[in-house]
Design a protein around this motif. Structure first.
Motif, mmCIF file in Angstrom:
data_model
loop_
_atom_site.group_PDB
_atom_site.id
_atom_site.type_symbol
_atom_site.label_atom_id
_atom_site.label_comp_id
_atom_site.label_asym_id
_atom_site.label_seq_id
_atom_site.Cartn_x
_atom_site.Cartn_y
_atom_site.Cartn_z
ATOM 1 N N PHE A 1 -29.866 -17.430 -36.133
ATOM 2 C CA PHE A 1 -28.916 -16.347 -36.392
ATOM 3 C C PHE A 1 -27.988 -16.627 -37.567
ATOM 4 O O PHE A 1 -27.381 -15.705 -38.106
ATOM 5 N N ALA A 2 -27.885 -17.880 -37.986
ATOM 6 C CA ALA A 2 -27.093 -18.184 -39.175
ATOM 7 C C ALA A 2 -27.721 -17.563 -40.422
ATOM 8 O O ALA A 2 -27.021 -17.205 -41.361
ATOM 9 N N PHE A 3 -29.035 -17.427 -40.414
ATOM 10 C CA PHE A 3 -29.734 -16.887 -41.586
ATOM 11 C C PHE A 3 -29.989 -15.383 -41.502
ATOM 12 O O PHE A 3 -30.543 -14.810 -42.430
ATOM 13 N N ILE A 4 -29.618 -14.757 -40.424
ATOM 14 C CA ILE A 4 -29.839 -13.319 -40.271
ATOM 15 C C ILE A 4 -28.576 -12.584 -40.715
ATOM 16 O O ILE A 4 -27.502 -12.765 -40.142
ATOM 17 N N PRO A 5 -28.685 -11.734 -41.733
ATOM 18 C CA PRO A 5 -27.487 -11.096 -42.306
ATOM 19 C C PRO A 5 -27.054 -9.846 -41.541
ATOM 20 O O PRO A 5 -27.234 -8.718 -41.993
ATOM 21 N N VAL A 6 -26.517 -10.045 -40.359
ATOM 22 C CA VAL A 6 -26.026 -8.927 -39.558
ATOM 23 C C VAL A 6 -24.597 -9.234 -39.134
ATOM 24 O O VAL A 6 -24.213 -10.395 -39.014
#
Length: 169
Positions: free
Chosen positions: A52-57
């Motif tokens: 989730f650190a790499f998911i831009p939300v």
């Protein structure tokens, strides 16, 4: 041992339970397994947090918490690892995601200048968006796998080292 090192950096679980954004999970936060540090829960927490650190939300921490509850990983560690992408590191990490996405798609890099407004985001989704989003998904998956297997290996190495010390004594 990784457990002692990790425990020093984790926030207090009462502070996390009282977070207003995590109140949507209600009694699920009372599951004691979400707060224990063992090899499997820490490895899963690294996978969830790094993904989730790499998911831009927006609300990455809430998404990481939800998945941590589902897969029974260590909740504080899952949430803390999301902060790898913070306001200081986010530009470099997301630029790397864009570069990886353009490399996978075989497209050329486009020059762009970031603007902090909604119109720029909407316009960019059609130009740099596909490369950026693909790069985010790929790097999220790669780093989640590296984190999971890396922690399992590190934990196993640490335990074997402690056993060897004990045998030598």
């Amino acid at each position: 041992m990784p457990k002692k090192t990790i425990k020093r950096f984790l926030p207090d679980h009462q502070k996390i339970k009282s977070n207003k954004h995590l109140q949507i999970f209600g009694d699920l936060l009372n599951n004691g397994n979400l707060w224990h540090l063992n090899r499997r829960s820490v490895a899963k927490a690294f996978a969830v947090g790094l993904f989730f650190a790499f998911i831009p939300v927006p609300f990455q921490m809430v998404l990481a918490a939800g998945v941590a509850i589902i897969v029974h990983s260590n909740l504080p560690l899952s949430i803390a690892l999301v902060w790898i992408t913070n306001p200081l590191t986010m530009p470099a990490i997301f630029y790397c995601c864009y570069v990886v996405g353009t490399w996978i798609l075989g497209s050329s890099k486009q020059e762009f200048v970031f603007e902090a407004n909604w119109q720029w985001v909407v316009n960019s989704l059609s130009t740099i968006g596909p490369s950026f989003l693909l790069g985010c998904i790929v790097l999220a998956t790669v780093f989640a796998c590296l984190g999971y297997f890396g922690i399992l290996g590190l934990w196993r190495y640490s335990v074997n080292k402690e056993w060897k010390k004990r045998q030598d004594r």
